[in-house]
Design an enzyme around this catalytic site. Sequence first.
Site, short mmCIF file in Angstrom:
data_model
loop_
_atom_site.label_atom_id
_atom_site.label_comp_id
_atom_site.label_asym_id
_atom_site.label_seq_id
_atom_site.Cartn_x
_atom_site.Cartn_y
_atom_site.Cartn_z
N THR A 5 0.84 -1.19 0.00
CA THR A 5 0.00 0.00 0.00
C THR A 5 0.87 1.24 0.00
O THR A 5 2.09 1.15 -0.09
CB THR A 5 -0.92 0.00 1.25
OG1 THR A 5 -1.95 0.94 1.05
CG2 THR A 5 -0.16 0.33 2.51
N GLY A 165 0.18 6.42 -6.84
CA GLY A 165 -0.78 5.49 -7.44
C GLY A 165 -0.56 5.29 -8.93
O GLY A 165 -0.89 4.25 -9.48
N CYS A 168 3.22 3.05 -8.74
CA CYS A 168 3.38 1.80 -7.99
C CYS A 168 2.21 0.86 -8.29
O CYS A 168 1.05 1.23 -8.11
CB CYS A 168 3.45 2.10 -6.49
SG CYS A 168 3.56 0.63 -5.47
N THR A 171 -0.36 0.22 -5.44
CA THR A 171 -1.04 1.42 -4.94
C THR A 171 -2.05 1.86 -5.99
O THR A 171 -1.76 1.83 -7.17
CB THR A 171 -0.01 2.55 -4.71
OG1 THR A 171 0.99 2.08 -3.80
CG2 THR A 171 -0.66 3.78 -4.14
#
Length: 180
Positions: A5, A165, A168, A171
């Site tokens: 995350t 986001g 990754c 994410t």
Amino acid sequence: MFEATTILGYKGEYNGKKCAIIGGDGQVTFGNCVLKNNATKIRTLYNGEILSGFAGSTADAFSLFDMFERILDGRKGDLVRSVLEFSKEWRKDKYLRKLEAMMIVLNTEHIYILSGTGDVVEPEDGTIAAIGSGGNYALSAARALHNYASLPPREIVEHSLAIAGELCIYTNTNIKILEL
């Protein structure tokens, strides 16, 4: 580093007022599969006076949250004393030493990363902390925006997490934010 995350914490001052903000994405992965896109990995603690977020194993993180909340209640919300006591207990307990989770905890005065080995780390600049697989992306973006843009802190956190986001694979851009 967990492939789990991205959590980003920001503590600072804006327009003469102290603030604390934490944000996280909503993606839960298992290996290379996305299990959930809208998870909540951030929460308030101690009557809404402390912000927190986790990266890593969800079950392990909930164990850490429970333990940290108990300590925080016992210390009447004193974040500094709570993170130090938490670290001591973490290192003493053989079960806890094997948990695969990290946390960020903050209020308007302090910000800390609690590592999976029981370490307590205060960010070098005392302002921005990030954990998780997209943490370095979010941290880099937040530092750049903090230093070179004139954005409110909430927007710094939102934009930084959105950048993470986009880069990754663990994410997403389903971002949730809490602030004090």
